[in-house]
Design a protein around this motif. Structure first.
Motif, PDB file in Angstrom:
ATOM      1  N   GLY A   1       1.017  -1.531   0.201  1.00  0.00           N
ATOM      2  CA  GLY A   1       0.657   0.046  -0.072  1.00  0.00           C
ATOM      3  C   GLY A   1       1.036   1.554   0.601  1.00  0.00           C
ATOM      4  N   ARG A   2       1.733   1.234   0.838  1.00  0.00           N
ATOM      5  CA  ARG A   2       2.609   2.315   0.710  1.00  0.00           C
ATOM      6  C   ARG A   2       3.793   2.958  -1.019  1.00  0.00           C
ATOM      7  NH1 ARG A   2       3.689   4.043   5.791  1.00  0.00           N
ATOM      8  NH2 ARG A   2       3.044   3.279   7.119  1.00  0.00           N
ATOM      9  N   ALA A   3       3.541   1.604  -0.931  1.00  0.00           N
ATOM     10  CA  ALA A   3       4.827   1.810  -2.703  1.00  0.00           C
ATOM     11  C   ALA A   3       3.511   2.215  -3.800  1.00  0.00           C
ATOM     12  CB  ALA A   3       5.017   0.498  -3.368  1.00  0.00           C
ATOM     13  N   TYR A   4       2.358   1.265  -3.833  1.00  0.00           N
ATOM     14  CA  TYR A   4       1.617   1.774  -3.957  1.00  0.00           C
ATOM     15  C   TYR A   4       0.758   4.080  -4.508  1.00  0.00           C
ATOM     16  CZ  TYR A   4      -3.490   2.261  -6.665  1.00  0.00           C
ATOM     17  OH  TYR A   4      -4.505   2.630  -7.547  1.00  0.00           O
ATOM     18  N   TYR A   5       1.126   4.127  -2.915  1.00  0.00           N
ATOM     19  CA  TYR A   5       0.302   4.945  -2.180  1.00  0.00           C
ATOM     20  C   TYR A   5       1.751   6.343  -3.159  1.00  0.00           C
ATOM     21  CZ  TYR A   5       0.115  10.210  -0.486  1.00  0.00           C
ATOM     22  OH  TYR A   5       0.390  10.643   0.383  1.00  0.00           O
ATOM     23  N   ALA A   6       2.810   6.018  -3.096  1.00  0.00           N
ATOM     24  CA  ALA A   6       3.911   7.084  -3.381  1.00  0.00           C
ATOM     25  C   ALA A   6       3.608   7.239  -5.143  1.00  0.00           C
ATOM     26  CB  ALA A   6       5.294   6.091  -3.296  1.00  0.00           C
ATOM     27  N   GLU A   7       3.491   5.413  -5.485  1.00  0.00           N
ATOM     28  CA  GLU A   7       3.826   6.014  -6.984  1.00  0.00           C
ATOM     29  C   GLU A   7       2.093   6.844  -7.809  1.00  0.00           C
ATOM     30  OE1 GLU A   7       1.524   2.059  -9.730  1.00  0.00           O
ATOM     31  OE2 GLU A   7       3.463   1.993  -9.179  1.00  0.00           O
ATOM     32  N   GLN A   8       1.169   6.755  -6.853  1.00  0.00           N
ATOM     33  CA  GLN A   8      -0.280   7.440  -6.949  1.00  0.00           C
ATOM     34  C   GLN A   8      -0.069   8.803  -7.136  1.00  0.00           C
ATOM     35  OE1 GLN A   8      -3.297   6.258  -9.060  1.00  0.00           O
ATOM     36  NE2 GLN A   8      -1.699   4.404  -9.332  1.00  0.00           N
ATOM     37  N   ARG A   9       0.477   8.958  -5.728  1.00  0.00           N
ATOM     38  CA  ARG A   9       0.419  10.338  -5.312  1.00  0.00           C
ATOM     39  C   ARG A   9       1.624  11.393  -5.746  1.00  0.00           C
ATOM     40  NH1 ARG A   9       4.225  13.373  -2.951  1.00  0.00           N
ATOM     41  NH2 ARG A   9       3.245  15.225  -0.978  1.00  0.00           N
ATOM     42  N   GLU A  10       2.207  10.684  -6.520  1.00  0.00           N
ATOM     43  CA  GLU A  10       3.147  11.630  -8.003  1.00  0.00           C
ATOM     44  C   GLU A  10       2.220  11.538  -9.036  1.00  0.00           C
ATOM     45  OE1 GLU A  10       6.159  13.043  -7.372  1.00  0.00           O
ATOM     46  OE2 GLU A  10       5.754  12.259  -5.520  1.00  0.00           O
ATOM     47  N   ALA A  11       1.668  10.259  -9.922  1.00  0.00           N
ATOM     48  CA  ALA A  11       0.581  10.529 -10.531  1.00  0.00           C
ATOM     49  C   ALA A  11      -0.293  11.685 -10.333  1.00  0.00           C
ATOM     50  CB  ALA A  11      -0.294   9.746 -10.657  1.00  0.00           C
ATOM     51  N   TRP A  12      -0.938  12.352  -9.004  1.00  0.00           N
ATOM     52  CA  TRP A  12      -1.823  12.689  -8.764  1.00  0.00           C
ATOM     53  C   TRP A  12      -1.951  14.803  -8.719  1.00  0.00           C
ATOM     54  CZ3 TRP A  12      -7.200  12.339  -8.657  1.00  0.00           C
ATOM     55  CH2 TRP A  12      -7.801  11.856  -8.451  1.00  0.00           C
ATOM     56  N   LEU A  13      -0.271  14.312  -8.187  1.00  0.00           N
ATOM     57  CA  LEU A  13       0.144  16.058  -8.333  1.00  0.00           C
ATOM     58  C   LEU A  13       0.770  16.242  -9.397  1.00  0.00           C
ATOM     59  CD1 LEU A  13       2.488  15.590  -5.120  1.00  0.00           C
ATOM     60  CD2 LEU A  13       0.108  16.847  -5.561  1.00  0.00           C
ATOM     61  N   GLU A  14       0.561  15.257 -10.616  1.00  0.00           N
ATOM     62  CA  GLU A  14       0.900  15.699 -11.871  1.00  0.00           C
ATOM     63  C   GLU A  14      -0.484  16.415 -12.634  1.00  0.00           C
ATOM     64  OE1 GLU A  14       3.115  13.118 -15.034  1.00  0.00           O
ATOM     65  OE2 GLU A  14       4.776  12.746 -12.875  1.00  0.00           O
ATOM     66  N   TYR A  15      -1.274  14.780 -12.113  1.00  0.00           N
ATOM     67  CA  TYR A  15      -2.883  15.170 -12.592  1.00  0.00           C
ATOM     68  C   TYR A  15      -3.449  17.093 -11.968  1.00  0.00           C
ATOM     69  CZ  TYR A  15      -7.667  14.936 -13.538  1.00  0.00           C
ATOM     70  OH  TYR A  15      -8.381  14.999 -13.770  1.00  0.00           O
ATOM     71  N   LEU A  16      -3.598  16.972 -10.859  1.00  0.00           N
ATOM     72  CA  LEU A  16      -3.381  18.827 -10.503  1.00  0.00           C
ATOM     73  C   LEU A  16      -3.137  19.341 -11.321  1.00  0.00           C
ATOM     74  CD1 LEU A  16      -4.069  17.266  -7.252  1.00  0.00           C
ATOM     75  CD2 LEU A  16      -5.678  17.534  -7.970  1.00  0.00           C
ATOM     76  N   LYS A  17      -1.825  19.450 -10.432  1.00  0.00           N
ATOM     77  CA  LYS A  17      -1.004  20.700 -12.095  1.00  0.00           C
ATOM     78  C   LYS A  17      -1.848  21.224 -12.950  1.00  0.00           C
ATOM     79  CE  LYS A  17       3.662  21.928 -12.752  1.00  0.00           C
ATOM     80  NZ  LYS A  17       4.937  22.010 -12.491  1.00  0.00           N
ATOM     81  N   ALA A  18      -2.258  20.189 -14.148  1.00  0.00           N
ATOM     82  CA  ALA A  18      -2.177  20.114 -15.302  1.00  0.00           C
ATOM     83  C   ALA A  18      -4.069  20.980 -15.678  1.00  0.00           C
ATOM     84  CB  ALA A  18      -2.853  18.765 -16.050  1.00  0.00           C
ATOM     85  N   MET A  19      -4.870  20.682 -14.116  1.00  0.00           N
ATOM     86  CA  MET A  19      -6.135  20.783 -14.556  1.00  0.00           C
ATOM     87  C   MET A  19      -6.178  22.370 -13.907  1.00  0.00           C
ATOM     88  SD  MET A  19      -8.772  19.006 -14.962  1.00  0.00           S
ATOM     89  CE  MET A  19     -10.175  19.058 -13.686  1.00  0.00           C
ATOM     90  N   SER A  20      -4.787  22.883 -13.014  1.00  0.00           N
ATOM     91  CA  SER A  20      -4.780  24.083 -12.370  1.00  0.00           C
ATOM     92  C   SER A  20      -4.106  24.813 -13.451  1.00  0.00           C
ATOM     93  CB  SER A  20      -4.158  23.689 -10.920  1.00  0.00           C
ATOM     94  OG  SER A  20      -3.788  24.506 -10.417  1.00  0.00           O
ATOM     95  N   THR A  21      -3.292  24.169 -14.410  1.00  0.00           N
ATOM     96  CA  THR A  21      -2.984  25.557 -15.407  1.00  0.00           C
ATOM     97  C   THR A  21      -4.156  25.301 -16.435  1.00  0.00           C
ATOM     98  OG1 THR A  21      -0.999  24.377 -14.901  1.00  0.00           O
ATOM     99  CG2 THR A  21      -1.586  25.424 -17.286  1.00  0.00           C
ATOM    100  N   ILE A  22      -4.868  24.599 -16.696  1.00  0.00           N
ATOM    101  CA  ILE A  22      -5.802  24.639 -17.344  1.00  0.00           C
ATOM    102  C   ILE A  22      -6.682  25.881 -16.929  1.00  0.00           C
ATOM    103  CG2 ILE A  22      -7.671  23.526 -18.811  1.00  0.00           C
ATOM    104  CD1 ILE A  22      -5.820  21.337 -19.216  1.00  0.00           C
ATOM    105  N   LEU A  23      -7.352  24.994 -15.411  1.00  0.00           N
ATOM    106  CA  LEU A  23      -8.295  25.660 -15.608  1.00  0.00           C
ATOM    107  C   LEU A  23      -8.754  27.430 -14.956  1.00  0.00           C
ATOM    108  CD1 LEU A  23      -9.964  23.222 -12.670  1.00  0.00           C
ATOM    109  CD2 LEU A  23     -11.081  24.201 -14.851  1.00  0.00           C
ATOM    110  N   GLU A  24      -6.836  27.651 -15.007  1.00  0.00           N
ATOM    111  CA  GLU A  24      -6.611  29.257 -14.190  1.00  0.00           C
ATOM    112  C   GLU A  24      -6.123  29.873 -15.175  1.00  0.00           C
ATOM    113  OE1 GLU A  24      -3.442  28.466 -11.557  1.00  0.00           O
ATOM    114  OE2 GLU A  24      -4.774  27.534  -9.447  1.00  0.00           O
ATOM    115  N   GLY A  25      -6.325  29.313 -16.142  1.00  0.00           N
ATOM    116  CA  GLY A  25      -5.948  30.319 -17.523  1.00  0.00           C
ATOM    117  C   GLY A  25      -4.820  30.503 -17.808  1.00  0.00           C
TER     118      GLY A  25
END
Length: 105
Positions: A81-105
């Motif tokens: 679970g810790r390994a899975y979380y570390a992997e998913q955390r990075e992917a989610w942070l990238e996703y959120l950054k991309a979403m933020s970039t688009i939503l903030e224009g």
């Protein structure tokens, strides 16, 4: 499941909390509400099935314990679970950054 899927986001959020320490389901829901307010107020009926699936997948394990005089199932994250979380955390942070970039224009 995609990153925007409510179930996959809940799984990662629960792992984030469990990486900080063992907890029972109600404490996990309270932790989400406390940290994020009503935006992440998942109903009880959605949290427990995700915890059960996480246990079947080997991401968490649980034991029955007496907490505040009541028998509760207490969950803790596994090494898998810790390994899975570390992997998913990075992917989610990238996703959120991309979403933020688009939503903030």
């Amino acid at each position: 499941m995609g990153r925007g899927d409510a179930r996959s986001s809940l799984l990662v959020l629960l792992l984030a909390l469990l990486c900080r320490g063992r907890a029972h389901g109600y404490a996990l829901m309270a932790g989400l509400r406390h940290r994020a307010g009503p935006a992440l107020d998942y109903p009880e009926g959605s949290v427990y099935p995700v915890l059960q699936q996480m246990e079947r997948d080997g991401l968490v394990r649980s034991n029955r314990e007496i907490v505040d005089g009541r028998s509760r199932r207490v969950y803790e994250v596994t090494e898998r679970g810790r390994a899975y979380y570390a992997e998913q955390r990075e992917a989610w942070l990238e996703y959120l950054k991309a979403m933020s970039t688009i939503l903030e224009g």
